[in-house]
Design an enzyme around this catalytic site. Sequence first.
Site, PDB file in Angstrom:
ATOM      1  N   SER A 128       0.839  -1.202   0.000  1.00 43.91           N
ATOM      2  CA  SER A 128       0.000   0.000   0.000  1.00 43.91           C
ATOM      3  C   SER A 128       0.872   1.248   0.000  1.00 43.91           C
ATOM      4  O   SER A 128       1.988   1.241   0.519  1.00 43.91           O
ATOM      5  CB  SER A 128      -0.862  -0.023   1.260  1.00 43.91           C
ATOM      6  OG  SER A 128      -1.395   1.259   1.531  1.00 43.91           O
ATOM      7  N   TYR A 152      -0.507   0.069  10.284  1.00 42.58           N
ATOM      8  CA  TYR A 152      -0.841  -0.631   9.025  1.00 42.58           C
ATOM      9  C   TYR A 152       0.293  -0.456   8.011  1.00 42.58           C
ATOM     10  O   TYR A 152       0.777  -1.426   7.411  1.00 42.58           O
ATOM     11  CB  TYR A 152      -2.155  -0.069   8.487  1.00 42.58           C
ATOM     12  CG  TYR A 152      -2.563  -0.576   7.125  1.00 42.58           C
ATOM     13  CD1 TYR A 152      -3.220  -1.793   6.987  1.00 42.58           C
ATOM     14  CD2 TYR A 152      -2.326   0.177   5.981  1.00 42.58           C
ATOM     15  CE1 TYR A 152      -3.623  -2.249   5.733  1.00 42.58           C
ATOM     16  CE2 TYR A 152      -2.726  -0.280   4.730  1.00 42.58           C
ATOM     17  CZ  TYR A 152      -3.366  -1.491   4.612  1.00 42.58           C
ATOM     18  OH  TYR A 152      -3.754  -1.929   3.377  1.00 42.58           O
ATOM     19  N   LYS A 156       2.838  -3.300   6.406  1.00 44.40           N
ATOM     20  CA  LYS A 156       3.009  -3.503   4.966  1.00 44.40           C
ATOM     21  C   LYS A 156       4.494  -3.364   4.583  1.00 44.40           C
ATOM     22  O   LYS A 156       5.010  -4.139   3.774  1.00 44.40           O
ATOM     23  CB  LYS A 156       2.157  -2.504   4.174  1.00 44.40           C
ATOM     24  CG  LYS A 156       0.653  -2.775   4.246  1.00 44.40           C
ATOM     25  CD  LYS A 156       0.272  -4.042   3.496  1.00 44.40           C
ATOM     26  CE  LYS A 156      -1.239  -4.263   3.407  1.00 44.40           C
ATOM     27  NZ  LYS A 156      -1.590  -5.566   2.805  1.00 44.40           N
TER      28      LYS A 156
END
Lengths: 332, 332
Positions: A128, A152, A156
Amino acid sequence: MHVMILGGAGMVGRKLAERIAAEGGLGGKPVEHLSLIDVIAPATPHGFIGTTDCTAADLSVPGTAAEVLTTRPDIIFHLAAIVSGEAEMDLEKGYRVNLDGMRFLLDAIRAEQAANGPWKPRVVFSSSIAVFGGDMPDVIDDAYFLTPGTSYGTQKAMCELLLADYARRGFIDGIGLRLPTVCVRPGKPNLAASGFFSNIIREPLVGLPAVLPVSDKVQHWMASPRATIGFLVHAAGLDTALLRGRTSLSMPGLSVTVAEQIAGLEKVAGPKAVALIKREPDDRIIRIVDTWARGFDTSRAAALGFVAETAFEQIVRVHVEDELGGKIPVLG
Amino acid sequence: MHVMILGGAGMVGRKLAERIAAEGGLGGKPVEHLSLIDVIAPATPHGFIGTTDCTAADLSVPGTAAEVLTTRPDIIFHLAAIVSGEAEMDLEKGYRVNLDGMRFLLDAIRAEQAANGPWKPRVVFSSSIAVFGGDMPDVIDDAYFLTPGTSYGTQKAMCELLLADYARRGFIDGIGLRLPTVCVRPGKPNLAASGFFSNIIREPLVGLPAVLPVSDKVQHWMASPRATIGFLVHAAGLDTALLRGRTSLSMPGLSVTVAEQIAGLEKVAGPKAVALIKREPDDRIIRIVDTWARGFDTSRAAALGFVAETAFEQIVRVHVEDELGGKIPVLG
């Protein structure tokens, strides 16, 4: 080929399965078997000529990945993750699902190789643009360092490193794609901080109001669901030697302001649709969005054949074609 | 203050403990208690006026970090790791010790906070220039992306991300230092691929032969043990707000060729010492060293007050002062 989609019940997973079903293959190669896996059993895609199995399994539980992989898929799409907001609220769950899930998968591949002999699947990992955060240049190239501003994004980024190391060591044939924000995201408005980028297009197109919580000047990086699925399909067939050890890369997208989004909506659906957008500034969302990447130099991805939309109007038209059967309920 | 050193039996850990013992403090602040922890019990440093406890404990075993942290140290130096060669040979052990060890530590800090109330230790993490690998510019700045070419470098890069995320979330006051190759490393010649950078100086200084397995043109980034300890001491006292969320940074060092190393040796110890260097090219080592970083732009670290040697001759003299009592057995 046998294709496995981890996270097959999510929006991207579903659309990818539907695309494979519609084409009967992936990048021109026939797909005989589809394995769709998620924490809730994914739906069988319509009209697939091959066989499908849909399994409810939690890859963040030790041992699950090993069971699932005994079928030795040729291509594994790893799309399973919890989203940014949830990973921020629940630290343990974020690291368990988003990081341990990846590690269990990669180690299960190694274990399967050790137990039953050579097999080297292509692993396509959905990373992402959230791997970038904080102070950033307006245009980020593929040699810019990863500075996640959320747990998050951290998870990633850590997965990108794991993917590269296991690929370097020869256990997998890996590629990681940093996906832009998907716009227009189909479905209902959700509470994700990025939801408004889609809400302000999707809702007015069907005559419903939508809230815009940030300024018209906010700039962001986006691609349609169709383009996003295109990235995954292209990655599945790419010669990964061309990555020269740089396993993950930022996908093409469109750097647009909210004002440009609204202008695109007006071009396609007229001022009546635009009038349904209500400006209600929300400081919490303004602060979050302010930390997101605004634009990328994706010449490397372009050279490798990845393509996305080049004008926001196209993104609106893709939504109308793919989600509204080509018809716009609100016009004028 | 209570200072804890994880990896207290290693070369850097021992020297750091000795420095704290010699100064009775850290960055001008008195240290009353030292906790030294490693898989084998570290030695008590000489002449420390405070109390010391030396513990044999394996931080890669779940639960160990929680036990160790009930004493709530003010500063934790996390230096514990297995080296590059071992992490490459034993994948599981590398990830267990170098990655899980860090995660257990950070989660044990959270657990201690949850159980017994607020406490926010300074965590100084020793990262490495091994987070960079593959194709690299001659000079790497702090915004260049991390491209580890080994599992060790991957693990260090993943730990940098974890450190930054736990610092951002307010659990720790964290800083990560990418240490240059330590030269001259005291002790016996070892089998690490980087060992020769030290061997070709340390051995001739005491009249012993040393093998040079690479070309004189090989360029590398190094700092003395004294400078390395200086980085850690400075990091312990630094105002981490100045890092502006960029928790890890490359430490200053000296970018020198092997030829410049040899010239520095000759200046200090004369041609007789240089004559003890035997050229025996080793393809395996040449290939490994070829993937290492050659130089860094460390203006950010310099602005934050980190300092290293500026000429290789200084590095040789530091070794003579700190390890040979200021005397050179071989001269002329």
